[in-house]
Design an enzyme around this catalytic site. Structure first.
Site, mmCIF file in Angstrom:
data_model
loop_
_atom_site.group_PDB
_atom_site.id
_atom_site.type_symbol
_atom_site.label_atom_id
_atom_site.label_comp_id
_atom_site.label_asym_id
_atom_site.label_seq_id
_atom_site.Cartn_x
_atom_site.Cartn_y
_atom_site.Cartn_z
ATOM 1 N N GLU A 97 -5.750 1.155 0.331
ATOM 2 C CA GLU A 97 -7.459 2.321 0.896
ATOM 3 C C GLU A 97 -7.046 3.073 0.327
ATOM 4 O O GLU A 97 -7.708 4.601 0.830
ATOM 5 C CB GLU A 97 -6.436 2.835 2.444
ATOM 6 C CG GLU A 97 -6.335 2.406 3.937
ATOM 7 C CD GLU A 97 -6.291 2.494 5.275
ATOM 8 O OE1 GLU A 97 -6.645 4.174 5.249
ATOM 9 O OE2 GLU A 97 -5.859 1.606 6.324
ATOM 10 N N ASP A 117 -4.378 5.974 3.296
ATOM 11 C CA ASP A 117 -5.447 6.416 4.479
ATOM 12 C C ASP A 117 -6.418 7.129 3.610
ATOM 13 O O ASP A 117 -7.344 7.921 4.155
ATOM 14 C CB ASP A 117 -3.764 7.126 4.903
ATOM 15 C CG ASP A 117 -4.836 8.254 6.678
ATOM 16 O OD1 ASP A 117 -5.043 6.476 6.707
ATOM 17 O OD2 ASP A 117 -4.307 8.614 6.756
ATOM 18 N N ASP A 132 0.308 -2.910 1.423
ATOM 19 C CA ASP A 132 0.535 -2.713 3.137
ATOM 20 C C ASP A 132 0.712 -3.573 3.789
ATOM 21 O O ASP A 132 -1.573 -4.410 3.691
ATOM 22 C CB ASP A 132 -0.413 -1.511 3.413
ATOM 23 C CG ASP A 132 -0.762 -1.664 5.325
ATOM 24 O OD1 ASP A 132 0.045 -1.778 5.684
ATOM 25 O OD2 ASP A 132 -1.612 -1.074 5.040
#
Length: 363
Positions: free
Chosen positions: A149, A119, A259
Site C-alpha cells: 500500500e 496504509d 500483507d
C-alpha cells in the site's frame, strides 16, 4: 468504536514514559519491547501489574529459575531471565563482490528483514504516519524491507527520509508494493513484477534477486486480494507465489512476505505450506504477542462498530532455504509500529509491521 470500548487517553503516560516503562519491563522479564507493549497496554501502563501478570501467565516464579539474575531499577530489585538473546542493530559493511563481516559489530552475521502494509490509502495524517514509518526503518536498520500500500505521495517521503535505501517499486496503479534494499550491504541483480492476471484489484508478485552479506536471496512480496469475499482469488494468488518459492534456484534462499490477507482456514484448504517452506512466526516459537498483525482490539486507527473486534494474522513471512543445506538460521520474529504518534494520536498504520531476524551460518 462504542463509548464503552474507547480508551481513556488521560490514563496513557507520555511517550517518553511509555518507552521507559517498556524498557523496564523488558529488563525485569528478560524479554523485549514488543512483549512489554503487549502487557502494559492491556493494564493501563502499570508496570507492577504488567510484570506480575507476565510471571503469572508464563508460570515463572520470580527468582526461582537457575538462569535468573538480579536487576535493580529505581531502587527496586527484581529477578529477570539472563538467557534471552535480545536483538540489536546490524552491520553497515560494504558489499562489492564478496562480503566480509564487520568485526566491530556485536552481531556481524545478523540479517534483518521487515515487512509492512503502511496504509497509504488512508488520508488521515498520511505524511506524518509515513515519516514515522521511516523513523522506525532507520532505527531498526533492516537490510531489506517489503512494503505494501505504497502510493506516490508516501513513496516521495520514503525516498527523502530513507536515503540509505534503494527503493524498487512495482508501480502499476494507484497503490503498489515496494522493496527497499540497504545501500552498500544488499546488492540487487534482478527485479521482476509478475501480474496476477485474474486479480480484480490489479495485485502483483514482486521479485528481487539480490545478495546480502554474501548470501544469495530471492526476495518476494505481494499484497494479496483483499476481503473475505475474494478468498478464491487470494488462494490462487498464494498458490502462484508458493510455486515461485519452491521452483526458485536451489542455491537461493527465498523469503516471501507481505500483507497476504490470509485466514488460517484458507491455508488449510490449500493443504498447508509446501514441503520446505516454513512460517517465520511459527519456527521462532509462535509467540502470542507477535501473532496478530491486524488487531482491532489494540490498533485504533480504524473505527469498528460493535463489541467484537477482529484480530487477524494477515501479514506473514515465509522462508525456503537453499540446498543442499541452509545458510541462514531464523532467530527472532517481532512486531513494530506499536506506539501511537503523539502529534496525531494514530499508529503508523492499521497493520503492525513485521521484523524478522536471521543469522548467517559461518562456514
Amino acid at each position: 468504536m462504542s463509548d464503552s470500548d474507547s480508551v481513556d487517553e488521560s490514563k496513557i503516560p507520555s511517550r517518553e514514559e511509555c518507552e521507559n516503562r517498556c524498557q523496564k519491563f523488558a529488563e525485569i522479564t528478560g524479554t523485549d519491547s514488543a512483549l512489554a507493549m503487549f502487557y502494559l497496554q492491556d493494564r493501563d501502563w502499570e508496570l507492577d501489574r504488567s510484570v506480575n501478570a507476565y510471571f503469572e501467565e508464563t508460570g515463572e516464579n520470580i527468582g526461582s529459575a537457575p538462569l535468573k539474575k538480579k536487576i535493580k531499577i529505581d531502587g527496586l530489585s527484581f529477578s529477570g531471565r539472563s538467557d534471552v538473546n535480545n536483538s540489536s542493530s546490524s552491520t553497515s559493511s560494504v558489499i562489492k563482490t564478496e562480503w566480509k563481516p564487520d568485526v566491530t559489530n556485536p552481531q556481524p552475521n545478523r540479517i534483518k528483514l521487515m515487512s509492512w502494509n503502511i496504509d497509504g490509502l488512508c488520508e488521515k495524517a498520511k505524511v506524518k504516519r509515513t515519516q514515522t514509518v521511516c523513523d522506525i526503518i532507520n532505527k531498526e536498520n533492516p537490510h531489506a524491507v517489503f512494503l505494501q500500500e505504497v502510493v506516490s505521495e508516501t513513496l516521495e517521503v520514503l525516498t527523502t527520509k530513507c536515503p540509505t535505501y534503494h527503493i524498487i517499486e512495482a508501480a502499476n496503479q494507484e497503490y503498489f508494493t515496494a522493496v527497499m534494499l540497504k545501500v552498500g550491504v544488499a546488492e540487487m541483480t534482478e527485479s521482476k513484477v509478475i501480474p496476477f492476471t485474474s486479480s480484480l484489484m490489479l495485485r502483483t508478485l514482486q521479485k528481487i534477486e539480490c545478495t546480502i552479506k554474501g548470501v544469495r536471496f530471492l526476495l518476494m512480496t505481494s499484497h494479496l486480494e483483499s476481503t473475505k469475499d475474494h478468498a478464491t482469488e487470494r488462494k490462487q494468488q498464494l498458490k502462484i507465489a508458493l510455486q515461485h518459492m519452491v521452483s526458485a534456484n536451489s542455491d537461493q534462499t527465498v523469503i516471501f512476505g507481505g500483507d497476504l490477507n490470509l485466514r488460517d482456514k484458507e491455508l488449510q484448504e490449500l493443504k498447508g505450506l509446501p514441503e520446505g517452506v516454513s512460517d517465520m512466526w511459527q519456527v521462532t516459537g509462535s509467540r502470542k504477542e507477535a501473532e496478530f498483525t491486524w488487531d482491532m482490539t489494540r490498533n485504533t486507527n480504524l473505527e469498528w462498530a460493535g463489541r467484537f473486534k477482529p484480530r487477524c494474522r494477515f501479514d506473514r513471512i515465509y522462508t525456503r532455504h537453499c540446498k543442499p543445506k541452509s545458510v541462514i538460521v531464523p532467530q527472532y520474529f517481532e512486531l513494530v509500529g506499536l506506539e501511537k504518534i503523539p502529534s496525531c494520536g494514530l499508529f503508523p498504520s492499521d497493520h503492525w509491521g513485521l521484523l524478522a531476524h536471521f543469522d548467517k551460518i559461518e562456514k
